[in-house]
Design a protein around this motif. Sequence first.
Motif, PDB file in Angstrom:
ATOM      1  N   ASN A  37       1.148  58.099  44.360  1.00  0.00           N
ATOM      2  CA  ASN A  37       1.885  57.474  45.222  1.00  0.00           C
ATOM      3  C   ASN A  37       3.154  56.674  45.048  1.00  0.00           C
ATOM      4  O   ASN A  37       3.553  55.869  45.601  1.00  0.00           O
ATOM      5  CB  ASN A  37       0.759  56.084  45.812  1.00  0.00           C
ATOM      6  N   LYS A  38       3.714  57.141  44.047  1.00  0.00           N
ATOM      7  CA  LYS A  38       4.845  56.392  43.479  1.00  0.00           C
ATOM      8  C   LYS A  38       6.149  56.396  44.372  1.00  0.00           C
ATOM      9  O   LYS A  38       6.976  55.525  44.448  1.00  0.00           O
ATOM     10  CB  LYS A  38       5.226  56.753  42.133  1.00  0.00           C
ATOM     11  N   ILE A  39       6.108  57.345  45.196  1.00  0.00           N
ATOM     12  CA  ILE A  39       7.339  57.582  46.046  1.00  0.00           C
ATOM     13  C   ILE A  39       6.993  56.775  47.368  1.00  0.00           C
ATOM     14  O   ILE A  39       7.791  55.759  47.796  1.00  0.00           O
ATOM     15  CB  ILE A  39       7.664  58.903  46.466  1.00  0.00           C
ATOM     16  N   GLU A  40       5.816  56.924  48.128  1.00  0.00           N
ATOM     17  CA  GLU A  40       5.847  56.237  49.444  1.00  0.00           C
ATOM     18  C   GLU A  40       5.553  54.651  48.983  1.00  0.00           C
ATOM     19  O   GLU A  40       6.032  54.014  49.788  1.00  0.00           O
ATOM     20  CB  GLU A  40       4.505  56.663  50.120  1.00  0.00           C
ATOM     21  N   LYS A  41       4.504  54.323  47.977  1.00  0.00           N
ATOM     22  CA  LYS A  41       4.380  53.107  47.775  1.00  0.00           C
ATOM     23  C   LYS A  41       5.531  52.285  47.220  1.00  0.00           C
ATOM     24  O   LYS A  41       5.868  51.104  47.070  1.00  0.00           O
ATOM     25  CB  LYS A  41       3.201  53.134  46.627  1.00  0.00           C
ATOM     26  N   GLY A  42       6.364  52.893  46.403  1.00  0.00           N
ATOM     27  CA  GLY A  42       7.858  52.500  45.628  1.00  0.00           C
ATOM     28  C   GLY A  42       8.562  52.014  46.757  1.00  0.00           C
ATOM     29  O   GLY A  42       9.131  50.826  46.846  1.00  0.00           O
ATOM     30  N   ARG A  43       8.637  52.710  48.080  1.00  0.00           N
ATOM     31  CA  ARG A  43       9.581  52.266  49.188  1.00  0.00           C
ATOM     32  C   ARG A  43       8.880  50.916  49.665  1.00  0.00           C
ATOM     33  O   ARG A  43       9.786  50.173  50.020  1.00  0.00           O
ATOM     34  CB  ARG A  43       9.479  53.304  50.247  1.00  0.00           C
ATOM     35  N   LYS A  44       7.759  50.886  49.808  1.00  0.00           N
ATOM     36  CA  LYS A  44       6.995  49.398  50.353  1.00  0.00           C
ATOM     37  C   LYS A  44       7.194  48.479  49.547  1.00  0.00           C
ATOM     38  O   LYS A  44       7.664  47.244  49.803  1.00  0.00           O
ATOM     39  CB  LYS A  44       5.513  49.711  50.628  1.00  0.00           C
ATOM     40  N   LEU A  45       7.172  48.813  48.058  1.00  0.00           N
ATOM     41  CA  LEU A  45       7.452  47.488  47.075  1.00  0.00           C
ATOM     42  C   LEU A  45       8.966  47.276  47.273  1.00  0.00           C
ATOM     43  O   LEU A  45       9.037  45.866  47.196  1.00  0.00           O
ATOM     44  CB  LEU A  45       6.796  48.020  45.746  1.00  0.00           C
ATOM     45  N   VAL A  46       9.804  48.135  47.283  1.00  0.00           N
ATOM     46  CA  VAL A  46      11.268  47.678  47.375  1.00  0.00           C
ATOM     47  C   VAL A  46      11.520  46.841  48.698  1.00  0.00           C
ATOM     48  O   VAL A  46      12.178  45.941  48.365  1.00  0.00           O
ATOM     49  CB  VAL A  46      12.100  48.975  47.305  1.00  0.00           C
ATOM     50  N   GLU A  47      10.819  47.178  49.456  1.00  0.00           N
ATOM     51  CA  GLU A  47      10.934  46.571  50.942  1.00  0.00           C
ATOM     52  C   GLU A  47      10.500  45.264  50.731  1.00  0.00           C
ATOM     53  O   GLU A  47      11.078  44.100  51.163  1.00  0.00           O
ATOM     54  CB  GLU A  47      10.261  47.145  51.980  1.00  0.00           C
ATOM     55  N   ARG A  48       9.540  44.767  50.070  1.00  0.00           N
ATOM     56  CA  ARG A  48       9.055  43.502  49.921  1.00  0.00           C
ATOM     57  C   ARG A  48       9.762  42.752  48.796  1.00  0.00           C
ATOM     58  O   ARG A  48      10.042  41.580  48.820  1.00  0.00           O
ATOM     59  CB  ARG A  48       7.510  43.485  49.229  1.00  0.00           C
ATOM     60  N   LEU A  49      10.626  43.469  47.820  1.00  0.00           N
ATOM     61  CA  LEU A  49      11.340  42.829  46.812  1.00  0.00           C
ATOM     62  C   LEU A  49      12.707  42.352  47.567  1.00  0.00           C
ATOM     63  O   LEU A  49      13.262  41.252  47.531  1.00  0.00           O
ATOM     64  CB  LEU A  49      11.998  43.855  45.699  1.00  0.00           C
ATOM     65  N   LEU A  50      13.104  43.166  48.709  1.00  0.00           N
ATOM     66  CA  LEU A  50      14.404  42.923  49.142  1.00  0.00           C
ATOM     67  C   LEU A  50      13.964  41.679  50.270  1.00  0.00           C
ATOM     68  O   LEU A  50      15.033  41.301  50.781  1.00  0.00           O
ATOM     69  CB  LEU A  50      14.752  43.989  50.207  1.00  0.00           C
ATOM     70  N   SER A  51      12.971  41.631  50.663  1.00  0.00           N
ATOM     71  CA  SER A  51      12.595  40.452  51.484  1.00  0.00           C
ATOM     72  C   SER A  51      12.475  39.065  50.769  1.00  0.00           C
ATOM     73  O   SER A  51      12.300  37.912  51.341  1.00  0.00           O
ATOM     74  CB  SER A  51      11.168  40.648  52.165  1.00  0.00           C
ATOM     75  N   GLY A  52      12.538  39.065  49.347  1.00  0.00           N
ATOM     76  CA  GLY A  52      12.631  38.045  48.703  1.00  0.00           C
ATOM     77  C   GLY A  52      11.377  37.690  47.720  1.00  0.00           C
ATOM     78  O   GLY A  52      11.298  36.776  46.805  1.00  0.00           O
ATOM     79  N   GLU A  53      10.363  38.638  47.686  1.00  0.00           N
ATOM     80  CA  GLU A  53       9.363  38.623  46.832  1.00  0.00           C
ATOM     81  C   GLU A  53       9.319  38.855  45.468  1.00  0.00           C
ATOM     82  O   GLU A  53      10.257  39.747  45.211  1.00  0.00           O
ATOM     83  CB  GLU A  53       8.030  39.456  47.375  1.00  0.00           C
ATOM     84  N   ASN A  54       8.721  38.521  44.493  1.00  0.00           N
ATOM     85  CA  ASN A  54       8.785  38.766  43.179  1.00  0.00           C
ATOM     86  C   ASN A  54       7.532  39.615  42.836  1.00  0.00           C
ATOM     87  O   ASN A  54       6.499  38.986  43.070  1.00  0.00           O
ATOM     88  CB  ASN A  54       8.693  37.700  42.315  1.00  0.00           C
ATOM     89  N   ILE A  55       7.830  40.780  42.319  1.00  0.00           N
ATOM     90  CA  ILE A  55       6.702  41.739  41.858  1.00  0.00           C
ATOM     91  C   ILE A  55       6.593  42.040  40.391  1.00  0.00           C
ATOM     92  O   ILE A  55       7.542  42.093  39.831  1.00  0.00           O
ATOM     93  CB  ILE A  55       6.840  42.913  42.668  1.00  0.00           C
TER      94      ILE A  55
END
Length: 278
Positions: free
Chosen positions: A60-78
């Motif tokens: 799921n690295k591509i689809e989930k990766g995009r979602k994680l990047v969105e959360r990072l861009l919103s200011g979250e730390n992962i």
Amino acid sequence: MSGTLYLCATPIGNLEDMTFRAVRILKEADLIAAEDTRNSIKLLNHFEIKTPMTSYHEYNKIEKGRKLVERLLSGENIALITDAGTPGISDPGEELVRMCHESNVTVTAVPGAAACITALTISGLPTRRFAFEAFLPTDKKERQSILDGLKEETRTIILYEAPHRLLKTLQLLYNVLGNRKVSVCRELTKKHETVFQTTLEEAEAYYEVNEPKGECVLVIEGKSFQQIKEEETARWAELTIEEHMQHYLAQDMNKKDAMKQVAKDRGVSKRDIYQALL
């Protein structure tokens, strides 16, 4: 302001190898992305880490990766963790790191254990220069291509292998590389850690009668410069001295320099070449 992706190394066996910083980052992060949540929950429970967790793996690295990047861009730390060791080393973490860089998201590492480096340092083989190949490809043609490349590798070689494929891999390595020195490192940092210093031929014979157990790291000596020299000398010996001379004369080298180079190639004196030509 975007958040930060933390690549958090986790123990490869002994839980005492978890760093204080890694525990703190995992507790402070907004989300933990784990390769296998069923495996990672044991680690989080041991260190009383309550941070929410989500799965991020090869499938799921591509689809989930995009979602994680969105959360990072919103200011979250992962915080990204793998099953064991350092994220990005032989796992899908490298894809997420690439996506973060493309989106100008800050990526930093929380260093710790890595099986390849751990095995290399205790192998007894040269550590200054090494080539890490992780797991050999399952595709036969691709695997053979990698092995053919390793045949001429002068650096120490590091490979990962599962116990059920170890014997077959040792056979392949022996057939392609010849009888090199190898250290078979098993159960690193665990109670039954072993470093089996042997040769590829002897390792193959040993595991034919002893069932391998535990994940293995193979540390293999690179091709020595002496071996390379001997093979080159043998190849030149297949030519007559006249043919050898013509090889260099055809490259516009003068006769004197050609004789000098032929002597060097064959490991003899220039006088020997001169006498042979006479």
